[in-house]
Scaffold this active site. Sequence first.
Site, PDB file in Angstrom:
ATOM      1  N   ASP A 118       0.883  -1.166   0.000  1.00 41.50           N
ATOM      2  CA  ASP A 118       0.000   0.000   0.000  1.00 41.50           C
ATOM      3  C   ASP A 118       0.922   1.217   0.000  1.00 41.50           C
ATOM      4  O   ASP A 118       1.480   1.585   1.033  1.00 41.50           O
ATOM      5  CB  ASP A 118      -0.882  -0.053   1.269  1.00 41.50           C
ATOM      6  CG  ASP A 118      -1.647   1.231   1.503  1.00 41.50           C
ATOM      7  OD1 ASP A 118      -1.650   2.107   0.619  1.00 41.50           O
ATOM      8  OD2 ASP A 118      -2.246   1.363   2.600  1.00 41.50           O
TER       9      ASP A 118
ATOM     10  N   LYS B   2       3.008  11.133  -3.922  1.00 40.52           N
ATOM     11  CA  LYS B   2       1.911  10.451  -4.622  1.00 40.52           C
ATOM     12  C   LYS B   2       0.947  11.452  -5.276  1.00 40.52           C
ATOM     13  O   LYS B   2       0.316  11.173  -6.277  1.00 40.52           O
ATOM     14  CB  LYS B   2       1.167   9.561  -3.616  1.00 40.52           C
ATOM     15  CG  LYS B   2       0.100   8.673  -4.208  1.00 40.52           C
ATOM     16  CD  LYS B   2      -0.353   7.672  -3.162  1.00 40.52           C
ATOM     17  CE  LYS B   2      -1.605   6.934  -3.542  1.00 40.52           C
ATOM     18  NZ  LYS B   2      -2.009   5.979  -2.511  1.00 40.52           N
TER      19      LYS B   2
ATOM     20  N   GLU C 296      -7.402   0.485  -3.863  1.00 39.06           N
ATOM     21  CA  GLU C 296      -7.264   0.419  -2.398  1.00 39.06           C
ATOM     22  C   GLU C 296      -8.549  -0.027  -1.689  1.00 39.06           C
ATOM     23  O   GLU C 296      -8.511  -0.941  -0.852  1.00 39.06           O
ATOM     24  CB  GLU C 296      -6.764   1.773  -1.863  1.00 39.06           C
ATOM     25  CG  GLU C 296      -5.294   1.980  -2.189  1.00 39.06           C
ATOM     26  CD  GLU C 296      -4.806   3.415  -2.119  1.00 39.06           C
ATOM     27  OE1 GLU C 296      -5.566   4.287  -1.646  1.00 39.06           O
ATOM     28  OE2 GLU C 296      -3.666   3.672  -2.554  1.00 39.06           O
TER      29      GLU C 296
ATOM     30  N   ASP D 150     -12.763   5.509   2.054  1.00 37.60           N
ATOM     31  CA  ASP D 150     -11.301   5.485   2.215  1.00 37.60           C
ATOM     32  C   ASP D 150     -10.723   6.889   2.057  1.00 37.60           C
ATOM     33  O   ASP D 150     -10.726   7.445   0.957  1.00 37.60           O
ATOM     34  CB  ASP D 150     -10.741   4.533   1.129  1.00 37.60           C
ATOM     35  CG  ASP D 150      -9.219   4.457   1.141  1.00 37.60           C
ATOM     36  OD1 ASP D 150      -8.582   5.127   1.964  1.00 37.60           O
ATOM     37  OD2 ASP D 150      -8.674   3.706   0.306  1.00 37.60           O
TER      38      ASP D 150
END
Length: 515
Positions: free
Chosen positions: A8, A70, A171, A193
């Site tokens: 992850d 990211k 994810e 999320d």
Amino acid sequence: MGHIIGIDLGTTYSCVAYLEGNEPRIIPNLDGLSTTPSVVSFTTSGERLIGNLAMRQAITNPENTIIAIKRLMGKKFNSEEVNDTKNRILYRLAESPNGDAVVELDSRLISPQEISAMILKYLKECAESYLGDKVTETVITVPAHFDDHQRQATKDAAKIVGLEVIRVINEPTSASLTYGFNTKKNATIAVFDIGGGTFDITLMEINDGIFQVLATNGNTYLGGEDFDNRILDWLIDEFKKENNIDLSQDKLALQRIKEAAEKAKRELSFTLESEIHLPFICSEKSGSKHIRKNLTRKKLEELTRDLVDKALPFIEQALNDSKLGCENIDEVILVGGQTRMPLIRKTITEFFGKEPLEHINPDEIVAMGAAIQSGILKGKMKDLILLLDVTPLSLGIDTENDIFIRIIEKNTTIPCKKSRSFTTVEHNQRRVKVKVLQGESEKSSENKPLAVFDLVGIESASAGVPQIDVTFEIDSDGLAKVSAKDVYTGKEQKIEVRPSFGLTQEEINKIIKRT
Ligand code: AMP
């Protein structure tokens, strides 16, 4: 053959898991912790630090410490998001020759893929040290709403460190695998999320081991970082009001305030008040200045309520797309560290009319799901689980007058393939340009261009006579491929959808040599 790990790769923290027998387990990093800050720092002595070590010296070396990379993966330098990030981060950004956003360090340009590769290399080393064996393959997770550019950039980062990506998995889908694996229950679930940088909502049905994503939606630019920035802005404003000093250009002060803001935010998930104390934040003729402020949970909620509310229309859209109502949702699962914030828990509870599940660790559930997926792909759990994910964004082409024609609608189960016929618009037109786009707007110009390709050598004919079949495929990683065929000549031109962005194979090879 080496081990496979599930990774992850988060905006602020990353986590790694593997399968021990048929059980997913977290792999601690070299400091013994289950998550690693996704931070890379370059010291003045030329050393490269990753994770906790990098984080620890961010305050003294903010311009050479790369955080939240990211957020820049697969992004163009002139995009709105990068513009916003530029004003927030303390390191420098620049534009690469193909327009991508890259990091500028001592006049050297480093792609976000290469920075991510440095983090992945560290995670791979942690796993190899823990498992006592080589790690060669990975299942890597990405936000469900990542587009083609962002997925490809993530895959390239892994390639740089010699990790073969056997699957890119969303994810929230990954989190639901962990949930389904643990509970073995049939249910319709909503996975909410929100991590450091991105937000996703995924609705999924679990039925006798078949995991079917019904709809997904989200925003790749909404996450914990935005909450931290609200506290940071508040502290700067308050300091200015009280001292008539503007700290917004003082990089050292900003780094310290940012860290203190994040710490206070975390504390306020468990307490009602947090003291932010930053001695010697700056000095002037009259002496040194300090920040000492009390931030209450109530004030934090006031500062960030709109960020929480921003997520709700995405949930509504996902419910609409899957033709479900809140009453159809059996369980709500919260994923990502930011979901520990009480305001988020309360808002989601009120929205769905039920309490989210409690016993799940939001930091580890995604990596564990990736490890489970590695077991499925390697045939260890094949009979137990079938995963049917969807594409988060529509894929189509540009036509006359800026009109976007969808070929594959969002939320179509992947892998998938669809064709459509096109023709020429002029007499004797020998060449057709196909512009591939991803997005939801009816206007091409408002969607994200993926690639342009030419179909050449079309037989001379009157306008409207040739027939060109364009086939779009989305693979199990959510990546697009397009091919086009002139039905009369049979001429085919296959392309990979990645020429206008990202790294070329040559660039990847160069980075591999220096990594
Ligand atoms: P993740 O990407 O899932 O690791 O999430 C990281 C984000 O979660 C960061 O923005 C953290 O500041 C945030 N976070 C972690 N713990 C908490 C907490 N206790 N309360 C609020 N936010 C948190």
